[in-house]
Write an enzyme that holds these catalytic residues in place. Structure first.
Site, PDB file in Angstrom:
ATOM      1  N   GLN A 126       3.950 -37.465  44.135  1.00 24.70           N
ATOM      2  CA  GLN A 126       4.595 -37.883  42.728  1.00 24.70           C
ATOM      3  C   GLN A 126       6.263 -38.106  42.876  1.00 24.70           C
ATOM      4  OE1 GLN A 126       4.181 -34.775  39.734  1.00 24.70           O
ATOM      5  NE2 GLN A 126       4.271 -36.085  38.102  1.00 24.70           N
ATOM      6  N   GLY A 127       6.328 -39.350  42.563  1.00 22.27           N
ATOM      7  CA  GLY A 127       7.705 -39.649  42.791  1.00 22.27           C
ATOM      8  C   GLY A 127       8.619 -39.705  41.415  1.00 22.27           C
ATOM      9  N   TYR A 128       8.762 -38.647  40.587  1.00 21.60           N
ATOM     10  CA  TYR A 128       9.280 -38.720  39.387  1.00 21.60           C
ATOM     11  C   TYR A 128      10.799 -38.221  39.282  1.00 21.60           C
ATOM     12  CZ  TYR A 128       5.014 -39.448  36.306  1.00 21.60           C
ATOM     13  OH  TYR A 128       3.898 -40.119  35.820  1.00 21.60           O
ATOM     14  N   SER A 129      10.642 -36.666  39.798  1.00 24.86           N
ATOM     15  CA  SER A 129      12.181 -36.355  39.330  1.00 24.86           C
ATOM     16  C   SER A 129      13.241 -36.924  40.651  1.00 24.86           C
ATOM     17  CB  SER A 129      12.164 -34.755  39.959  1.00 24.86           C
ATOM     18  OG  SER A 129      11.089 -34.219  38.835  1.00 24.86           O
ATOM     19  N   GLU A 244      -2.179 -33.728  32.910  1.00 22.69           N
ATOM     20  CA  GLU A 244      -2.139 -32.325  33.615  1.00 22.69           C
ATOM     21  C   GLU A 244      -2.212 -31.196  32.677  1.00 22.69           C
ATOM     22  OE1 GLU A 244       1.971 -31.699  35.753  1.00 22.69           O
ATOM     23  OE2 GLU A 244       2.420 -33.982  35.499  1.00 22.69           O
ATOM     24  N   SER A 380      10.115 -27.298  32.024  1.00 21.16           N
ATOM     25  CA  SER A 380      10.067 -25.779  32.193  1.00 21.16           C
ATOM     26  C   SER A 380       9.816 -25.228  31.082  1.00 21.16           C
ATOM     27  CB  SER A 380      11.493 -25.862  32.194  1.00 21.16           C
ATOM     28  OG  SER A 380      12.624 -26.203  31.175  1.00 21.16           O
ATOM     29  N   ASN A 381       9.824 -23.841  30.865  1.00 22.23           N
ATOM     30  CA  ASN A 381       9.580 -23.172  29.956  1.00 22.23           C
ATOM     31  C   ASN A 381      10.383 -23.520  28.755  1.00 22.23           C
ATOM     32  OD1 ASN A 381       7.384 -22.518  31.405  1.00 22.23           O
ATOM     33  ND2 ASN A 381       7.536 -20.320  31.170  1.00 22.23           N
ATOM     34  N   GLU A 382      11.467 -23.922  29.109  1.00 21.85           N
ATOM     35  CA  GLU A 382      12.639 -24.170  27.879  1.00 21.85           C
ATOM     36  C   GLU A 382      12.081 -25.549  27.243  1.00 21.85           C
ATOM     37  OE1 GLU A 382      13.737 -22.875  31.040  1.00 21.85           O
ATOM     38  OE2 GLU A 382      13.863 -20.835  30.125  1.00 21.85           O
TER      39      GLU A 382
HETATM   40  C1  FAD Z   1       8.669 -26.263  43.647  1.00 27.72           C
HETATM   41  C2  FAD Z   1       8.710 -27.593  43.178  1.00 27.72           C
HETATM   42  C3  FAD Z   1       7.704 -28.790  43.103  1.00 27.72           C
HETATM   43  C4  FAD Z   1       8.047 -29.846  42.182  1.00 27.72           C
HETATM   44  N1  FAD Z   1       7.308 -31.008  42.478  1.00 27.72           N
HETATM   45  C5  FAD Z   1       7.615 -32.059  41.970  1.00 27.72           C
HETATM   46  C6  FAD Z   1       6.920 -33.144  42.386  1.00 27.72           C
HETATM   47  O1  FAD Z   1       5.793 -33.330  43.174  1.00 27.72           O
HETATM   48  N2  FAD Z   1       7.170 -34.431  41.882  1.00 27.72           N
HETATM   49  C7  FAD Z   1       8.048 -34.533  40.884  1.00 27.72           C
HETATM   50  O2  FAD Z   1       8.551 -35.689  40.440  1.00 27.72           O
HETATM   51  N3  FAD Z   1       9.122 -33.417  40.440  1.00 27.72           N
HETATM   52  C8  FAD Z   1       8.571 -32.184  40.893  1.00 27.72           C
HETATM   53  N4  FAD Z   1       9.467 -31.030  40.853  1.00 27.72           N
HETATM   54  C9  FAD Z   1      10.375 -31.175  39.900  1.00 27.72           C
HETATM   55  C10 FAD Z   1      10.432 -30.429  38.473  1.00 27.72           C
HETATM   56  O3  FAD Z   1       9.628 -31.235  37.675  1.00 27.72           O
HETATM   57  C11 FAD Z   1      12.056 -30.384  37.677  1.00 27.72           C
HETATM   58  O4  FAD Z   1      12.373 -29.213  38.700  1.00 27.72           O
HETATM   59  C12 FAD Z   1      11.987 -29.883  36.301  1.00 27.72           C
HETATM   60  O5  FAD Z   1      11.636 -30.994  35.667  1.00 27.72           O
HETATM   61  C13 FAD Z   1      13.042 -29.338  36.064  1.00 27.72           C
HETATM   62  O6  FAD Z   1      14.362 -30.026  36.376  1.00 27.72           O
HETATM   63  P1  FAD Z   1      15.493 -29.788  37.167  1.00 27.72           P
HETATM   64  O7  FAD Z   1      14.945 -28.813  38.414  1.00 27.72           O
HETATM   65  O8  FAD Z   1      16.446 -30.973  37.536  1.00 27.72           O
HETATM   66  O9  FAD Z   1      16.176 -28.387  36.330  1.00 27.72           O
HETATM   67  P2  FAD Z   1      17.315 -28.986  35.050  1.00 27.72           P
HETATM   68  O10 FAD Z   1      16.505 -29.955  34.295  1.00 27.72           O
HETATM   69  O11 FAD Z   1      18.727 -29.535  35.461  1.00 27.72           O
HETATM   70  O12 FAD Z   1      17.424 -27.876  34.090  1.00 27.72           O
HETATM   71  C14 FAD Z   1      18.157 -26.541  34.664  1.00 27.72           C
HETATM   72  C15 FAD Z   1      17.883 -25.608  33.435  1.00 27.72           C
HETATM   73  O13 FAD Z   1      18.365 -26.079  32.067  1.00 27.72           O
HETATM   74  C16 FAD Z   1      17.213 -26.099  30.912  1.00 27.72           C
HETATM   75  N5  FAD Z   1      17.082 -26.991  30.228  1.00 27.72           N
HETATM   76  C17 FAD Z   1      17.341 -28.565  30.472  1.00 27.72           C
HETATM   77  N6  FAD Z   1      17.365 -29.221  29.288  1.00 27.72           N
HETATM   78  C18 FAD Z   1      17.147 -28.404  28.365  1.00 27.72           C
HETATM   79  C19 FAD Z   1      17.111 -28.418  27.008  1.00 27.72           C
HETATM   80  N7  FAD Z   1      17.056 -29.653  26.103  1.00 27.72           N
HETATM   81  N8  FAD Z   1      17.142 -27.222  26.207  1.00 27.72           N
HETATM   82  C20 FAD Z   1      17.280 -25.949  26.745  1.00 27.72           C
HETATM   83  N9  FAD Z   1      17.117 -25.935  28.254  1.00 27.72           N
HETATM   84  C21 FAD Z   1      17.063 -27.050  28.802  1.00 27.72           C
HETATM   85  C22 FAD Z   1      15.760 -25.969  31.978  1.00 27.72           C
HETATM   86  O14 FAD Z   1      14.899 -25.332  31.364  1.00 27.72           O
HETATM   87  C23 FAD Z   1      16.550 -25.314  33.265  1.00 27.72           C
HETATM   88  O15 FAD Z   1      16.477 -23.926  32.847  1.00 27.72           O
HETATM   89  C24 FAD Z   1       9.393 -30.063  41.336  1.00 27.72           C
HETATM   90  C25 FAD Z   1       9.983 -28.655  41.311  1.00 27.72           C
HETATM   91  C26 FAD Z   1       9.918 -27.625  41.998  1.00 27.72           C
HETATM   92  C27 FAD Z   1      10.927 -26.322  41.967  1.00 27.72           C
END
Ligand code: FAD
Lengths: 395, 361
Positions: A126-129, A244, A380-382
């Site tokens: 999955q290439g989203y992030s 999902e 995320s849970n937030e």
């Molecule tokens: C082990 C692992 C596997 C993963 N696998 C995949 C994958 O296969 N494919 C893929 O595409 N992605 C994958 N992900 C990515 C995952 O979906 C992202 O890590 C997630 O969306 C959070 O983004 P970020 O890490 O950039 O954190 P950020 O978005 O930078 O968030 C940092 C903090 O800010 C908080 N935050 C952000 N916005 C808000 C808001 N509006 N209000 C309150 N709090 C906020 C977040 O909750 C978090 O606490 C994976 C991540 C991990 C850790």
């Protein structure tokens, strides 16, 4: 109201149990029980076994080769798989891309890719992030520019789970910078063997290797690999996200973890006393057991509602939040229970016949650290709370 | 009342922090911490030359410190830099050797390394559960578990039972079987297997001395945790200011602001109880306040480690980003010298004892 399974559901449960006891290879169950990363071979093997029985693509409708189960049957299946220590199936092809192609894909795409998902010929990731686009996924920057009958892709994806085993990746790419960011995103299927793609491993906190970065430099992708319409990828992404959501609470995995912690704390001794007889530890465990008992019903109530309404609603964010926390608490207890024996680096003391704690606990601390991911990924849970604030509280 | 550090301690703190800041970056630390022998002999010698070990011992024993405040200053700095060399056993061995009236010059100049073997598989935290035993010829038998620094130790101090009481024995590394391993949070340890191993009895009826060494060890671990928690907290706040999502810094989201404030509050509380435990060290209430401190560190530590990761998002889940290593160390401190619940039980029994004559039974 009736909380019992119907007699048909119980019959189904028995059928699942006997299938699992007859077909789940012991060495695979043992690897799951040990919390040790599974090899690609093990994942492939289980995929093939399920597919042969017709129980791989449980979320697919019957017309595409799914078993046509009700949500309750899916729940029973998941729960039994956990009980038997079957591996989680790798979701990217079967549970994510499959439903997307069924709803948005062209005839040709469905004919080409669906059989290859089932056979295991294609392993999707999955290439989203992206580094700059996590919670704010719509800000993604990886560009795809149409040149003749090819898209030229440049940019970077990250966190690509199990990309090291994959030969294909489905990506959200930017095809327009006009208007709202959501309106310039497309859904593109990319062969990882194309020139210009580089995959680099990311090592995780506990030392394991399950995610990757993927770099795209002038990667040429046939235009026919676009799913749905150009610039309409966001709708697809949202659809996939709602898919999902079944199983998002991870109830089966928490039930498994609860039984593990019970067993461990009956084996661990503090002096003459079993740890499970320590009132403070028992209180921690009992509280989680109560939470989990409630979560089982919350989960079923929401599945039931989804079944009636035809789609899961925003309240399923509650399942993600509470489900991940329950699971994390259990992993905390599994680590805590071991006391000083939790400290060896995972894998360092596997050989020799010196036991470190009860069987299958060598990875407990590693597992606790690794599981912090469950409250971060998949929204995320937030972010889940923000969804509830907007959709249910309407604040 | 005065909460300032004494001039000597401030100088020690500055010197040590400067040295670690210059010479002990996280990249260096990680290259050492996760691969055998899990320590850097040059850094070890430099720490000794800086007086870090001598600061842990009293003047009578050849050092220039040894009080709770000295221990705190040293270990907070070690925690900030995530030092993986086993300094904790130096502190504990110093107190034990002192109680036994043994020379410790080799310990303090870094030339002789000690391990202190306390925990056992069925006696992780409480010395009254110890079953390792010694016979009349000082042959010691039993298994000691997760002995910090045992992978390097020249000598192991062993708490073992003899006719119902706890004695302290010194075992040469060649007389024990030591199974070494690296730890999940970096650094090394070992299982110490004793099978009628030859030993010197260095202190009879050693329970009080062992308790004192444990209390000092708890003050050290709590201080180390504070150094690590503060660093994890600072990195988190920095990141909140830098990371942008939805067109703004994530630090502008109030929910994250409040949770960072809660981290700060818990760290302040943890620091306070640790100051108290350090002040009581060596006195009649040392065990009680050590227990309070370790319980609070256990609770605060989990919150700070988990929130530091959560507030960062995915990046803190990686090996490459430093917060993950701080989180691991903070969490694993709860597995040393008594966990949150173990120390809570201690305070609970004090509570019950304090009301023993009151109320109806
Ligand atoms: C082990 C692992 C596997 C993963 N696998 C995949 C994958 O296969 N494919 C893929 O595409 N992605 C994958 N992900 C990515 C995952 O979906 C992202 O890590 C997630 O969306 C959070 O983004 P970020 O890490 O950039 O954190 P950020 O978005 O930078 O968030 C940092 C903090 O800010 C908080 N935050 C952000 N916005 C808000 C808001 N509006 N209000 C309150 N709090 C906020 C977040 O909750 C978090 O606490 C994976 C991540 C991990 C850790």
């Amino acid at each position: 109201m009736d909380l019992n399974f119907t007699s048909e559901e119980r019959e189904f449960q028995n059928e699942v149990r006997s299938f699992l006891s007859g077909n789940l290879p012991e060495y695979i169950a043992a690897a799951v029980r040990a919390n040790h990363g599974l090899t690609k071979d093990m994942m492939d093997k289980w995929h093939t076994i399920l597919n042969k029985r017709g129980w791989l693509a449980t979320v697919w409708p019957k017309e595409f080769g799914g078993p046509g189960w009700s949500p309750v049957q899916k729940y029973i299946f998941e729960e039994e798989c956990c009980r038997a220590y079957a591996p989680r199936i790798v979701p990217f092809g079967t549970n994510m891309l499959g439903p997307v192609l069924q709803k948005f894909g062209s005839r040709a795409q469905r004919d080409e890719y669906l059989p290859r998902i089932l056979s295991g010929e294609d392993w999707w990731c999955q290439g989203y992030s992206e580094p700059g686009a996590g919670s704010d996924l719509a800000s993604l920057k990886t560009r795809a520019v149409l040149e003749g009958d090819e898209y030229v892709v440049n940019g970077q994806k990250t966190w690509t789970t199990l990309g090291q085993h994959a030969n294909k990746i489905f990506c959200l790419v930017r095809t327009s910078t006009e208007g709202k960011p959501q309106e310039g995103i497309s859904f593109l299927l990319v062969d990882l063997n194309t020139l210009g793609i580089e995959m680099r491993p990311i090592r995780l906190i506990e030392g394991g290797y399950e995610v990757n970065e993927v770099f795209f430099t002038n990667v040429r992708v046939p235009a026919k690999n676009l799913v749905g319409q150009e610039n309409k990828g966001w709708t697809i992404a949202k659809y996939l996200l709602s898919h999902e959501r079944t199983g998002i609470a991870g109830v089966g995995f928490s039930m498994q973890a609860l039984e593990e912690v019970k067993a461990i704390s009956a084996m661990i001794k503090r002096g003459a006393k079993r740890l499970i007889d320590d009132p403070l530890f028992a209180a921690r465990l009992a509280l989680i057991e109560i939470d989990l008992e409630a979560m089982k019903i919350t989960n079923l109530r929401m599945l039931f509602r989804a079944q009636e309404q035809g789609a899961p609603g925003p309240e399923t964010s509650i399942l993600k939040i509470k489900g991940s926390v329950i699971n994390q608490e259990l992993k905390d207890l599994a680590r805590r229970a071991l006391g000083p024996l939790a400290s060896p680096f995972p894998g360092h003391v596997n050989d020799g016949n010196l036991l470190f704690g009860p069987p299958d606990t060598a990875f407990n601390a590693a597992c606790y650290f690794n599981n912090r991911k469950t409250s971060i990924f998949g929204g995320s849970n937030e972010i889940q709370r923000n969804i509830l604030v907007k959709t249910i509280l309407e604040l | 009342m005065d909460f300032h550090l004494t001039e000597d301690r401030r100088m020690l703190s500055d010197t040590l922090n400067r040295y670690l800041g210059d010479q002990y970056g996280l990249e260096h630390r990680n290259s050492v911490a996760y691969e055998a022998p899990y320590y850097d002999s040059v850094k070890w010698q430099e720490l000794a030359e800086l007086g870090v070990f001598a600061a842990l011992a009293t003047e009578k024993d050849g050092g220039f410190g040894g009080a709770g405040g000295d221990i705190s200053v040293v270990f907070e700095a070690l925690g900030k830099a995530l030092v993986c060399e086993p300094v904790l056993p130096v502190l504990m061995a110093s107190r034990l050797l002192s109680a036994a009236g043994k020379d410790q010059s080799g310990l303090l100049d870094g030339s002789i390394k000690y391990g202190f073997a306390l925990s056992e598989p069925d006696a992780p935290y409480d010395i009254s559960d110890i079953t390792t035993s010694a016979d009349a010829f000082h042959k010691v038998t039993g298994r000691k578990s997760a002995v910090y620094g045992a992978h390097l130790a020249d000598r192991i101090l062993v708490a073992a039972r003899r006719e119902g009481q706890i004695n302290l024995y010194e075992v040469m590394k060649t007389d024990a079987e030591i199974i070494s391993y690296g730890m999940i949070d970096g650094g090394g340890a070992g299982e110490v297997l004793l099978d009628k191993s030859s030993a010197d009895l260095i202190l009879q009826n050693a329970a009080a001395a062992v308790k004192d060494a444990m209390n000092a060890g708890v003050v050290a671990l709590c201080s180390e945790a504070i150094g690590a928690m503060e660093t994890a907290y600072e990195m988190t706040v920095d990141y909140l200011k830098q990371r942008k999502q939805f067109g703004r810094t994530i630090g502008s989201f109030q929910v994250l602001q409040h949770r960072a404030v809660d981290m700060l509050t818990e760290i302040e509380q943890a620091r306070s109880i640790t100051i108290k435990a350090a002040a009581e060290l060596g006195g009649p209430d040392a065990s009680r306040f050590a227990a309070m401190a370790k319980n609070m560190i256990g609770r605060a530590g989990r919150q700070i480690a988990e929130e530091a990761i959560q507030l960062h998002g995915g990046i803190a889940m990686t090996w490459e980003y430093g917060v993950s290593h701080y989180a691991k160390r903070i969490i694993m401190i709860d597995h040393q010298l008594g966990d949150t619940d173990y120390h809570l039980a201690r305070i609970m029994s004090d509570l019950s004892a304090s009301q023993v004559d009151k109320g109806s039974v």
